[in-house]
Scaffold this motif. Structure first.
Motif, PDB file in Angstrom:
ATOM      1  N   UNK A 229       5.283 -24.179  11.400  1.00  0.00           N
ATOM      2  CA  UNK A 229       6.688 -23.757  11.262  1.00  0.00           C
ATOM      3  C   UNK A 229       7.476 -24.837  10.547  1.00  0.00           C
ATOM      4  N   UNK A 230       8.665 -24.463  10.044  1.00  0.00           N
ATOM      5  CA  UNK A 230       9.626 -25.399   9.454  1.00  0.00           C
ATOM      6  C   UNK A 230       8.957 -26.374   8.484  1.00  0.00           C
ATOM      7  N   UNK A 231       8.308 -25.820   7.472  1.00  0.00           N
ATOM      8  CA  UNK A 231       7.533 -26.627   6.534  1.00  0.00           C
ATOM      9  C   UNK A 231       8.438 -27.508   5.672  1.00  0.00           C
ATOM     10  N   UNK A 232       7.920 -28.641   5.183  1.00  0.00           N
ATOM     11  CA  UNK A 232       8.676 -29.448   4.217  1.00  0.00           C
ATOM     12  C   UNK A 232       9.006 -28.629   2.967  1.00  0.00           C
ATOM     13  N   UNK A 233       9.958 -29.081   2.196  1.00  0.00           N
ATOM     14  CA  UNK A 233      10.496 -28.285   1.098  1.00  0.00           C
ATOM     15  C   UNK A 233       9.503 -28.044  -0.029  1.00  0.00           C
ATOM     16  N   UNK A 234       8.429 -28.804  -0.109  1.00  0.00           N
ATOM     17  CA  UNK A 234       7.469 -28.589  -1.197  1.00  0.00           C
ATOM     18  C   UNK A 234       6.610 -27.346  -0.984  1.00  0.00           C
ATOM     19  N   UNK A 235       6.667 -26.767   0.236  1.00  0.00           N
ATOM     20  CA  UNK A 235       5.850 -25.593   0.529  1.00  0.00           C
ATOM     21  C   UNK A 235       6.699 -24.331   0.418  1.00  0.00           C
ATOM     22  N   UNK A 236       6.277 -23.414  -0.429  1.00  0.00           N
ATOM     23  CA  UNK A 236       6.918 -22.123  -0.563  1.00  0.00           C
ATOM     24  C   UNK A 236       5.882 -21.024  -0.485  1.00  0.00           C
ATOM     25  N   UNK A 237       6.329 -19.780  -0.615  1.00  0.00           N
ATOM     26  CA  UNK A 237       5.436 -18.629  -0.602  1.00  0.00           C
ATOM     27  C   UNK A 237       4.661 -18.541   0.715  1.00  0.00           C
ATOM     28  N   UNK A 238       5.322 -18.885   1.826  1.00  0.00           N
ATOM     29  CA  UNK A 238       4.690 -18.838   3.146  1.00  0.00           C
ATOM     30  C   UNK A 238       5.754 -18.564   4.197  1.00  0.00           C
ATOM     31  N   UNK A 239       5.368 -17.784   5.227  1.00  0.00           N
ATOM     32  CA  UNK A 239       6.285 -17.470   6.315  1.00  0.00           C
ATOM     33  C   UNK A 239       5.804 -17.982   7.663  1.00  0.00           C
ATOM     34  N   UNK A 240       4.487 -18.133   7.840  1.00  0.00           N
ATOM     35  CA  UNK A 240       3.981 -18.419   9.190  1.00  0.00           C
ATOM     36  C   UNK A 240       3.223 -19.730   9.304  1.00  0.00           C
ATOM     37  N   UNK A 241       2.400 -20.095   8.332  1.00  0.00           N
ATOM     38  CA  UNK A 241       1.582 -21.300   8.447  1.00  0.00           C
ATOM     39  C   UNK A 241       1.097 -21.774   7.102  1.00  0.00           C
ATOM     40  N   UNK A 242       0.678 -23.038   7.060  1.00  0.00           N
ATOM     41  CA  UNK A 242       0.167 -23.637   5.827  1.00  0.00           C
ATOM     42  C   UNK A 242      -1.077 -24.465   6.143  1.00  0.00           C
ATOM     43  N   UNK A 243      -2.145 -24.212   5.403  1.00  0.00           N
ATOM     44  CA  UNK A 243      -3.303 -25.098   5.370  1.00  0.00           C
ATOM     45  C   UNK A 243      -3.213 -25.913   4.082  1.00  0.00           C
ATOM     46  N   UNK A 244      -3.033 -27.219   4.208  1.00  0.00           N
ATOM     47  CA  UNK A 244      -2.965 -28.105   3.049  1.00  0.00           C
ATOM     48  C   UNK A 244      -4.242 -28.931   3.026  1.00  0.00           C
ATOM     49  N   UNK A 245      -5.248 -28.435   2.304  1.00  0.00           N
ATOM     50  CA  UNK A 245      -6.591 -28.991   2.349  1.00  0.00           C
ATOM     51  C   UNK A 245      -6.839 -30.012   1.238  1.00  0.00           C
ATOM     52  N   UNK A 246      -7.636 -31.009   1.553  1.00  0.00           N
ATOM     53  CA  UNK A 246      -8.015 -32.025   0.582  1.00  0.00           C
ATOM     54  C   UNK A 246      -9.534 -32.104   0.484  1.00  0.00           C
ATOM     55  N   UNK A 247     -10.005 -32.312  -0.726  1.00  0.00           N
ATOM     56  CA  UNK A 247     -11.434 -32.553  -0.930  1.00  0.00           C
ATOM     57  C   UNK A 247     -11.653 -34.059  -1.039  1.00  0.00           C
TER      58      UNK A 247
END
Length: 793
Positions: A229-247
C-alpha cells in the motif's frame, strides 16, 4: 513406493556424506559498499566477519569493493561500518562451499554529526532496498523463497505469508495469485530491473497477476522489495501491490554452475566472467517442465491434463570506466495446457466430460539498462525494454452423435507488444535531502480477437488492432529532519492516450523513530490504473446492427491509500509490526444497467469482463483492516514468523447497495517456523525443518438458485445475494525438510516440500450438477509434494 525410494535414497546420501574425510571447508565473501542514496562507492569502509572466534575483516578499495578469503562455511554475522554512516550488521548469512558469497551493501549517511552517529537503532532486516518507502513495504531474500514451507523458490508464494496478503477469493491456492488487503490480483504491478514487465507466471490468466508456476528462477534473482500500500511516487499503474524484483550479476571472478531436478522443473544455470581481463560477467538459467520431459518418453503421472512449460532468464553486466554500467537482461517463458476428452461417451461420467480445451502462452521481455554516475552525489539510470505476450485459447466439445467431431465453442487470440522506456535521476543533495525524478513511457501495440459460437452462430466480442501510450512522470523528495524524523513526499502523473484520461497523484509519508527500538509511521497517497487494453474495445451491437465499443472512453480506476504503522524491535532479531489501513476506490467501472451488481472490482481476469454490458465509472469500493507481524529473524539456527490480518472488503455497484467483494474473506493467520541442525564430523552439513499452518476465511460464494438450475439444467446463481455466503474456513498444514551437503567446492541440497500434508478439502466453488441433480463442490489443492535435488559448484 516412489516416496519410499526417495526417502531411502536421501538417507543413503545422508549417511554417505557423513563418512567423508573430516575437514573444514572454506569459501570467499566479497561484495561492494556504497552510499544508499547516491550509489557512490565508499572507500575504506570496514567489513568484518564477527561470528568467528577471532573476527576477520578488510576495508573496501577505491571501487568500494572488498574480498575476504578462507571463511569457514556456515552461517555468519557480518558487520559493515564507515565514518559518518549508520553501521549495518547482517546476521546468519549462509555461506556454502558451492558458490562464493557476493553482498551488495548500501549504507545510510547519518543526518547528525560524526560524534553523534555512533548511536544507532536496531538494524531492520526487512528494510526495503528502495529507501523512499515509508510504510507497507519490506525486502525479501532469495533464501526465504526456499526456506518457507511450500514456497517452492517462488516470490509470489513466499509473499502469501506476509501480513495483508490473503489466499482466499481467487482462482484457487495452486493458481498463486496475490490478493492484497482485499484488492483484486489484477492490481499488482511486476517490475524487473526497474521497469514494468508482463505477468511472469506460467499459466497466468490474461489480465491477472498470478499463475501456477513462476518463470522467475532463484538462480538469477537477488534481494527484492514487496509493497502492499501507499507506494512511493515512482510506482504507477498499480492499485494493490508491487513486486520490485532485481536480478543479481554473475560472478566476475570465476565460473560457477548449478543444476536442479525437481517435480516442477529441470533447470541449469551458469555464470562467470567473459575473460580474465574484463570485469564483464554473464548469468543464465534455463528450465524445462519435468512433466513434459516425462511425457516425451511416454510417462504421464498427472492424468489427462498435461501442463508443459519452459523458461529462460539471463543478465549480462558490462561495467566501463567512464561510460557507466550497462546490463542486458531478459526473461522469457512458454507454456501449454490441454485436455483431450475421450472419444467414447460410455466413459463419460457427466456432460462435462465431453469438453476439451487447449491454452497456449508466450511471454518475453528483453531489456537494456544503463547507470551513469553524473557527480559525487547524483546518477542517472535508464532502462529500455521490449515485451511480448501472446495468449491463445480454444474450448470445444465432442459431438458423440457425429463421429465425435470436435465442435468449437470459443476461440481467442491476444497479442500485446510493449516498448517501455524509464529514466530516473537521483541527486543526494546532502545527508538530509535526496531528490528523485523520472519518466516512464510505454508504447502498446495490440491485436485482440475473441469469438464464441452458439448454435452455429458466430458472436464476436473483440476484433481490434491498434496502439496506445501510457505516459507517466514522477518526482520524489526525501527529507531527514534529524536522525529520528524522515519525510517522503512526491507526485505521480499518469496519462492514458487511448482516451486522454489522466490522473495527478500526490503522495506523502512520515516516519518518527521515537526511541532506538520503536518507530511510528504514516502515509497517504493516491494511485490509479487503467484496465487491460482489451477492456476498452469490448464490442456491442446497436439495434441497427452497427458495432460499437462503449467502454473506450472510460476513466482510470483510482484508489486513495491511508496507512498508520507501528514498529517495535523487541530484540536484535525479534520484531513486532502492526499497520492500520483504509483504502477508498472510486471511478470504478461497473455495469451501466440499472440495478446491476456487476463491478470490475470482482473481475479476476478479462474473461470475467467479456460479454458484460456497457460500463460506467460510477462504482466505489473500500478496504479497511489491521495487519500484525511478529517475526524472529533467522539466528541461533531457527526462525519464526506470525502474521495475521483482519479486514473488510466492500463494493458499491449501480443499485447503490454495498456488498462483499469476491475477496472479502475477512481474516488470515499464518504461523511459520523452522530450525537447522548441523551434522557431520565437522558440522559442514545442515538439516533444515520448516513448517507452516495457514487458517483463513473461506472463499466468498454466491448462493445457487436450485429451482432455476434444475429448470435450465445448468448452474444459475441468485445474483440478488451476490457473495453473501462463505465456504468453510480454509485450513492448511505445510511441511518441508532439506538436507544441505557441503563437500569441497560443491554443495548438494535435497528438499522435500509438501503442501496440505493432511489433504484438507478446502472448498473453491460450488456448481449445480445436472446429472446428479445436486450441488457439487470443487476443492482447492490437496496433498501436493514437491521434491528437488540441487547441486552448485
Amino acid at each position: 513406493m516412489r516416496t519410499f525410494l526417495i526417502v531411502a535414497w536421501s538417507l543413503g546420501f545422508f549417511f554417505f556424506s557423513n563418512f567423508n574425510i573430516a575437514q573444514t571447508h572454506t569459501q570467499t565473501v566479497k561484495g561492494t559498499v556504497m552510499d544508499k542514496d547516491s550509489k557512490m562507492p565508499l572507500i575504506g569502509a570496514n567489513v568484518f566477519v564477527k561470528s568467528l572466534s577471532e573476527p576477520v575483516g578488510t576495508s573496501t578499495d577505491v571501487d568500494g569493493s572488498f574480498r575476504i578469503n578462507d571463511i569457514p562455511i556456515g552461517r555468519h554475522n557480518i558487520e559493515i561500518s564507515y565514518i559518518g554512516y549508520e553501521p549495518m550488521v547482517l546476521n546468519s548469512i549462509m555461506l556454502t562451499s558451492g558458490k562464493e558469497l557476493f553482498l551488495d551493501i548500501e549504507l545510510i549517511e547519518s543526518a547528525l554529526s560524526l560524534e553523534a552517529a555512533v548511536i544507532v537503532a536496531e538494524y531492520d532486516k526487512t528494510k526495503t532496498i528502495n529507501d523512499m518507502s515509508t510504510v507497507s513495504a519490506r525486502s525479501f531474500s532469495v533464501e526465504e523463497t526456499s526456506r518457507y514451507a511450500a514456497s517452492y523458490y517462488d516470490p509470489a508464494r513466499m509473499a502469501q505469508n506476509y501480513a495483508g496478503v490473503t489466499i482466499s477469493g481467487g482462482n484457487g491456492d495452486l493458481y498463486n495469485e496475490i490478493i492484497v488487503r482485499g484488492n483484486s490480483p489484477r492490481g499488482v504491478l511486476w517490475r524487473l530491473e526497474g521497469i514494468e514487465i508482463p505477468n511472469p507466471n506460467h499459466f497466468g490468466s490474461l489480465g491477472n497477476s498470478g499463475g501456477a508456476v513462476s518463470m522467475l528462477s532463484s538462480s538469477t534473482l537477488s534481494n527484492s522489495d514487496f509493497y502492499t500500500a501507499a507506494f512511493p511516487s515512482e510506482f504507477g499503474n498499480a492499485l494493490s501491490g508491487v513486486f520490485d524484483l532485481n536480478m543479481r550479476s554473475g560472478n566476475s571472478d570465476k565460473r560457477e554452475y548449478s543444476f536442479m531436478l525437481g517435480a516442477l522443473g529441470i533447470e541449469a544455470a551458469a555464470e562467470g566472467p567473459f575473460s580474465k581481463k574484463s570485469s564483464a560477467s554473464y548469468l543464465i538459467n534455463y528450465r524445462y517442465s519435468t512433466l513434459a520431459a516425462m511425457s516425451a518418453v511416454g510417462l504421464n503421472p498427472v492424468g489427462d491434463i498435461l501442463p508443459e512449460y519452459q523458461d529462460l532468464s539471463f543478465k549480462i553486466k558490462v561495467p566501463t570506466k567512464k561510460a557507466g554500467v550497462f546490463s542486458l537482461f531478459g526473461l522469457a517463458g512458454k507454456n501449454r495446457a490441454y485436455y483431450q476428452p475421450a472419444s467414447d461417451s460410455l466413459s463419460w461420467e457427466s456432460k462435462d466430460d465431453k469438453w476439451g480445451f487447449e491454452e497456449r502462452q508466450k511471454v518475453a521481455t528483453i531489456g537494456l539498462s544503463h547507470k551513469l554516475i553524473l557527480s559525487g552525489n547524483s546518477y542517472l539510470k535508464t532502462v529500455l525494454a521490449g515485451s511480448y505476450n501472446r495468449y491463445e485459447d480454444d474450448d470445444y466439445w465432442l459431438d458423440s452423435e457425429n463421429d465425435y467431431r470436435k465442435v468449437i465453442d470459443q476461440f481467442s487470440t491476444f497479442d500485446d507488444k510493449i516498448l517501455r522506456l524509464t529514466s530516473t535521476y537521483t541527486n543526494k543533495i546532502n545527508a538530509k535531502n535526496t531528490f528523485r525524478g523520472g519518466v516512464i513511457l510505454s508504447q502498446m501495440d495490440f491485436d485482440f480477437r475473441y469469438n464464441e459460437i452458439d448454435d452455429d452462430t458466430l458472436r464476436t466480442f473483440l476484433d481490434n488492432k491498434g496502439s496506445a501510450q501510457l505516459i507517466q512522470a514522477f518526482s520524489h523528495w526525501k527529507y531527514r529532519m534529524g536522525e529520528n524524523w524522515t519525510l517522503n513526499t512526491g507526485l505521480h502523473y499518469t496519462l492514458f492516450t487511448l482516451n486522454n484520461n489522466f490522473s495527478i497523484e500526490p503522495r506523502a509519508g512520515i516516519q518518527w523513530q521515537f526511541s532506538s527500538k520503536q518507530t511510528l509511521s504514516a502515509a497517504l497517497g493516491l494511485h490509479s490504473k487503467p484496465e487491460h487494453v482489451s477492456f476498452y474495445f469490448i464490442e456491442g451491437t446497436l439495434q441497427g446492427g452497427d458495432r460499437i465499443s462503449p467502454n473506450k472512453d472510460l476513466d482510470l480506476t483510482k484508489s486513495l491509500h491511508a496507512v498508520l504503522g507501528y514498529d517495535h524491535m523487541l530484540g536484535t532479531n525479534l520484531r513486532l509490526k502492526t499497520e492500520l489501513y483504509y483504502q477508498h476506490l472510486y471511478d470504478v467501472p461497473i455495469d451501466k444497467e440499472v440495478g446491476s451488481k456487476g463491478s470490475i472490482i470482482n473481475a479476476q481476469d478479462i474473461w470475467d469482463i467479456i460479454g458484460s454490458t456497457e460500463a460506467v465509472n460510477d462504482g466505489k469500493a473500500r478496504n479497511y483492516g489491521i495487519d500484525l507481524t511478529l517475526e524472529k529473524f533467522f539466528s541461533n539456527n531457527y526462525y519464526f514468523l506470525v502474521t495475521g490480518s483482519l479486514f473488510q472488503s466492500k463494493y458499491t455497484p449501480q443499485d447503490g447497495v454495498e456488498y462483499n467483494t469476491r475477496y472479502n474473506s475477512n481474516f488470515q493467520l499464518n504461523l511459520l517456523g523452522g530450525k537447522e541442525f548441523k551434522v557431520g564430523k565437522k558440522k559442514n552439513n545442515i538439516i533444515g525443518l520448516n513448517g507452516k499452518i495457514l487458517v483463513a476465511g473461506g472463499n466468498r460464494l454466491t448462493p445457487i438458485d436450485f429451482e432455476e438450475s434444475v429448470i435450465k439444467e445448468k448452474t444459475v446463481f441468485d445474483e440478488e445475494r451476490i457473495f453473501s455466503e462463505k465456504a468453510d474456513t480454509y485450513f492448511r498444514l505445510d511441511f518441508g525438510v532439506s538436507y544441505r551437503i557441503n563437500s569441497p567446492k560443491m554443495t548438494h541440497t535435497i528438499m522435500l516440500d509438501i503442501q496440505n500434508i493432511t489433504n484438507q478439502k478446502n472448498v473453491y466453488l460450488e456448481v449445480y450438477d445436472s446429472d446428479k441433480n445436486a450441488i457439487k463442490p470443487y476443492y482447492q489443492t490437496g496433498f501436493f509434494p514437491n521434491f528437488n535435488y540441487r547441486i552448485e559448484f
